[in-house]
Design an enzyme around this catalytic site. Structure first.
Site, PDB file in Angstrom:
ATOM      1  N   HIS A  73       0.834  -1.201   0.000  1.00 57.99           N
ATOM      2  CA  HIS A  73       0.000   0.000   0.000  1.00 57.99           C
ATOM      3  C   HIS A  73       0.870   1.252   0.000  1.00 57.99           C
ATOM      4  CE1 HIS A  73       0.731  -0.833   4.264  1.00 57.99           C
ATOM      5  NE2 HIS A  73       0.544   0.447   4.494  1.00 57.99           N
ATOM      6  N   HIS A  75       0.949   5.316   1.460  1.00 59.76           N
ATOM      7  CA  HIS A  75       0.420   6.359   2.348  1.00 59.76           C
ATOM      8  C   HIS A  75       0.905   7.703   1.839  1.00 59.76           C
ATOM      9  CE1 HIS A  75      -1.154   4.183   5.865  1.00 59.76           C
ATOM     10  NE2 HIS A  75      -0.223   3.296   5.595  1.00 59.76           N
ATOM     11  N   TYR A 137       2.187   8.299  12.237  1.00 63.07           N
ATOM     12  CA  TYR A 137       1.592   7.060  11.751  1.00 63.07           C
ATOM     13  C   TYR A 137       2.265   6.611  10.448  1.00 63.07           C
ATOM     14  CZ  TYR A 137      -1.816   3.813   9.824  1.00 63.07           C
ATOM     15  OH  TYR A 137      -2.416   2.718   9.268  1.00 63.07           O
ATOM     16  N   GLN A 141       4.472   3.233   9.701  1.00 63.79           N
ATOM     17  CA  GLN A 141       4.204   2.332   8.585  1.00 63.79           C
ATOM     18  C   GLN A 141       5.467   2.114   7.747  1.00 63.79           C
ATOM     19  OE1 GLN A 141       1.270   0.638   7.522  1.00 63.79           O
ATOM     20  NE2 GLN A 141       0.763   1.039   9.657  1.00 63.79           N
TER      21      GLN A 141
END
Length: 151
Positions: A73, A75, A137, A141
């Protein structure tokens, strides 16, 4: 040559310059995944995806506050001007980056007919949580992704 006087307005204890140009701080936390959530964003592809997204954001004058490309993924914390719709920006980033990735790595995405990213995405405004919390955050990650890459 005329000198212009800069006028200030005090609001909430902060002096702000009066200007005809708008001032804004519209930040969004955006997450999207590759098709079928395949864990293919590592090595050279990971670096290329990072560069492609940075180049696309620079072209549209969108500031990347923070970002991380993880194995499955991506971000992004973006500062998007109010004249731009968030859905249009995400569609632009995902669409153009998919074409550019397909041009560079046709063997990797051959079975997906140029659709590299999954259809949906997650978006949240940074206003309901602090910018520092989003940055923290995303950094966590990124660290987790580095740990997984070394396994």
């Amino acid at each position: 040559m005329r000198k212009y006087h800069v006028r200030f307005r005090e609001r909430f204890g902060v002096k702000l310059p009066l200007s005809t140009r708008p001032r804004y701080k519209c930040q969004y936390h955006i997450v999207f995944i590759p098709k079928y959530r395949k864990r293919i964003l590592y090595g050279k592809i990971k670096a290329d995806v990072r560069d492609i997204i940075k180049r696309l954001c620079d072209y549209r004058k969108i500031e990347i506050v923070e970002g991380a490309v993880c194995a499955d993924h991506v971000h992004l914390c973006l500062s998007i001007p109010p004249s731009e719709k968030v859905c249009d920006v995400v569609a632009y980033i995902k669409g153009k980056s998919a074409l550019m990735i397909h041009d560079r790595y046709p063997e990797t995405v051959n079975g997906w007919s140029k659709s590299f990213w999954a259809r949906g995405y997650y978006v949240a405004t940074v206003g309901n949580i602090t910018e520092e919390a989003v940055k923290k955050y995303i950094q966590e990650q990124k660290e987790e992704s580095k740990r997984e890459d070394t396994r």
